[in-house]
Design a protein around this motif. Structure first.
Motif, mmCIF file in Angstrom:
data_model
loop_
_atom_site.group_PDB
_atom_site.id
_atom_site.type_symbol
_atom_site.label_atom_id
_atom_site.label_comp_id
_atom_site.label_asym_id
_atom_site.label_seq_id
_atom_site.Cartn_x
_atom_site.Cartn_y
_atom_site.Cartn_z
ATOM 1 N N THR B 141 0.801 -1.215 0.000
ATOM 2 C CA THR B 141 0.000 0.000 0.000
ATOM 3 C C THR B 141 0.839 1.274 0.000
ATOM 4 O OG1 THR B 141 -0.125 -0.252 2.372
ATOM 5 C CG2 THR B 141 -2.020 -0.975 1.094
ATOM 6 N N ASN B 145 1.127 6.648 -1.459
ATOM 7 C CA ASN B 145 1.662 7.777 -0.703
ATOM 8 C C ASN B 145 2.223 8.897 -1.583
ATOM 9 O OD1 ASN B 145 1.544 7.621 2.227
ATOM 10 N ND2 ASN B 145 3.504 8.647 2.075
ATOM 11 N N VAL B 202 -10.937 13.129 3.178
ATOM 12 C CA VAL B 202 -10.824 12.222 4.329
ATOM 13 C C VAL B 202 -10.379 10.840 3.859
ATOM 14 C CG1 VAL B 202 -12.089 11.113 6.200
ATOM 15 C CG2 VAL B 202 -12.531 13.501 5.638
ATOM 16 N N LYS B 203 -10.910 10.420 2.731
ATOM 17 C CA LYS B 203 -10.577 9.094 2.221
ATOM 18 C C LYS B 203 -9.072 8.966 1.947
ATOM 19 C CE LYS B 203 -13.028 8.138 -1.325
ATOM 20 N NZ LYS B 203 -13.565 7.547 -2.572
ATOM 21 N N LEU B 206 -6.970 8.984 5.152
ATOM 22 C CA LEU B 206 -6.981 7.737 5.919
ATOM 23 C C LEU B 206 -6.246 6.626 5.167
ATOM 24 C CD1 LEU B 206 -10.593 7.625 7.413
ATOM 25 C CD2 LEU B 206 -8.478 8.427 8.448
ATOM 26 N N GLU B 207 -6.444 6.590 3.854
ATOM 27 C CA GLU B 207 -5.820 5.527 3.062
ATOM 28 C C GLU B 207 -4.294 5.620 3.099
ATOM 29 O OE1 GLU B 207 -7.615 6.000 -0.711
ATOM 30 O OE2 GLU B 207 -9.356 4.760 -0.240
ATOM 31 N N THR B 208 -3.798 6.830 3.053
ATOM 32 C CA THR B 208 -2.352 7.003 3.023
ATOM 33 C C THR B 208 -1.767 7.039 4.427
ATOM 34 O OG1 THR B 208 -2.661 9.381 2.924
ATOM 35 C CG2 THR B 208 -2.381 8.220 0.837
ATOM 36 N N GLY B 209 -2.611 6.860 5.408
ATOM 37 C CA GLY B 209 -2.109 6.828 6.778
ATOM 38 C C GLY B 209 -1.595 8.166 7.264
#
Lengths: 211, 211
Positions: B141, B145, B202-203, B206-209
């Motif tokens: 994942t 980034n 927001v997505k 959160l996905e990229t931490g």
DNA sequence: AATTAATTAGTGGTTTACCGCTATTTTCTA
DNA sequence: TAGAAAATAGCGGTAAACCACTAATTAATT
């Protein structure tokens, strides 16, 4: 061709420990040892190692920050994190930044050696303890689901469309509903999930794995 | 006291396979065999097993739906998913629902037996193959980034506050900025991350931490 | 059959987000 | 030290979200 390894750690004991582990390994040469972030950034300008053994808690610059800048400027350097914190969130963060491995300081010599070799050969390495934690973590997150199970079918449907960046009008069109209806569902979502706005909705939706 | 096991699978071969594995195990009794979702829901009303071996692909009702209703009405039933799909997303989803284990159909007898026993004893079980996938997934994942690394310090800061459900005005107050400034940052976030609205922000956050 | 929950739709209004500009100051970096 | 990037602030305006109500119709459940 010998592997060039750099160590960045402010505790001499750790650096010496690594050195002693590698003493008998002929194809790995420790080229540099740094004990803070700034000297690391300076040194890496002159000479880039193949693998960088990076401590998470250097005194001056944080681990994530260091990893980010180094990987940005010298993407060929493979970073192996050597940390004493096993907080899974931090582990995930570093790996997402592009680090190739994460091992704990209390690992035995063989594990550390294996990690360095794996990373050098283009592989990825994660401490066995952390692997186990990762699995447990997946089970543990099930508690967050209580909230979303109280949502109705329609509410879940609309929440998904909200997460997919649709406006209320778009949702209404797609589901052949009035704009008012969608607004109502949206507001009851806000109440049920106890959040303030769209950001909160998306957050719980993603956290509970509703999407 | 013998362990009561129910099997829900529409392929007789699978059910028979499980039966033959358990033939020599004295403390496990297969009490029921169902070949579709409706008969499972009906049967479980009469008699609840200790462990339910549940196939993901029953012909009439989906796996997630079945797990949800069963766990809601009979929380003491421990569900062990028996699936042929190793899609990690599905695995995560089922475990989040509260299933106690997930094994693949091509597992060997010993693994299946071990899984049943572990789940019965209050533990959680995940196929070794899936454990490995889980680790690889965390590394994989990292590509997502790229986007967020191009964000400036201020933009990241504001994005975090957005994720925490703050309005532009609140963010402005907190950072001692003009409302206009925050709005500007927010819009450049929308452009840089190529999303349409708050939900999208927001997505990716959160996905990229990033949080 | 009766009650409850869910879904639908509305009114009227406020707040917040979104958009495209311009423009100054500060900070970074080549 | 010049130029670029970032951070700041503003204007005017539209679109979307948020809020508190009411209320009818349609499942679902007892």
């Amino acid at each position: 061709m010998s592997l060039k390894l750099a160590i960045a750690d402010d505790h001499p004991i750790v650096a010496n420990g690594i050195l002693s582990i590698l003493r008998d390994v002929p194809d790995i040469t420790v080229t540099d040892i740094y004990n803070n972030g700034h000297s690391l950034l300076n040194g890496i300008k002159e000479r880039q190692p193949d693998v960088l053994l990076l401590d998470m808690q250097l005194p001056d610059i944080s681990g994530p920050e260091l990893a980010t800048t180094i990987l940005k400027n010298y993407p060929q350097v493979r970073i192996l994190i050597l940390s004493s914190t096993d907080v899974l969130l931090m582990v995930k963060k570093m790996l997402k930044l592009g680090c190739m491995g994460y091992i704990l300081k209390d690992s035995d010599d063989l594990t550390i050696l294996k990690a360095i070799e794996t990373v050098q050969n283009g592989g990825q390495f994660l401490s066995p303890v952390l692997q186990q934690q990762l699995v447990e973590d997946m089970f543990r997150t099930k508690k967050t689901n209580r909230k979303t199970t109280t949502l109705t079918r329609r509410e879940k449907e609309i929440l998904q469309l909200i997460v997919h960046e649709h406006t209320n009008q778009e949702i209404a069109d797609k589901l052949f509903l009035s704009l008012h209806t969608v607004e109502n569902h949206r507001i009851s979502l806000l109440h049920k999930l106890e959040v303030k706005n769209t950001a909160g909705l998306v957050k719980v939706a993603l956290e509970t794995g509703l999407v």
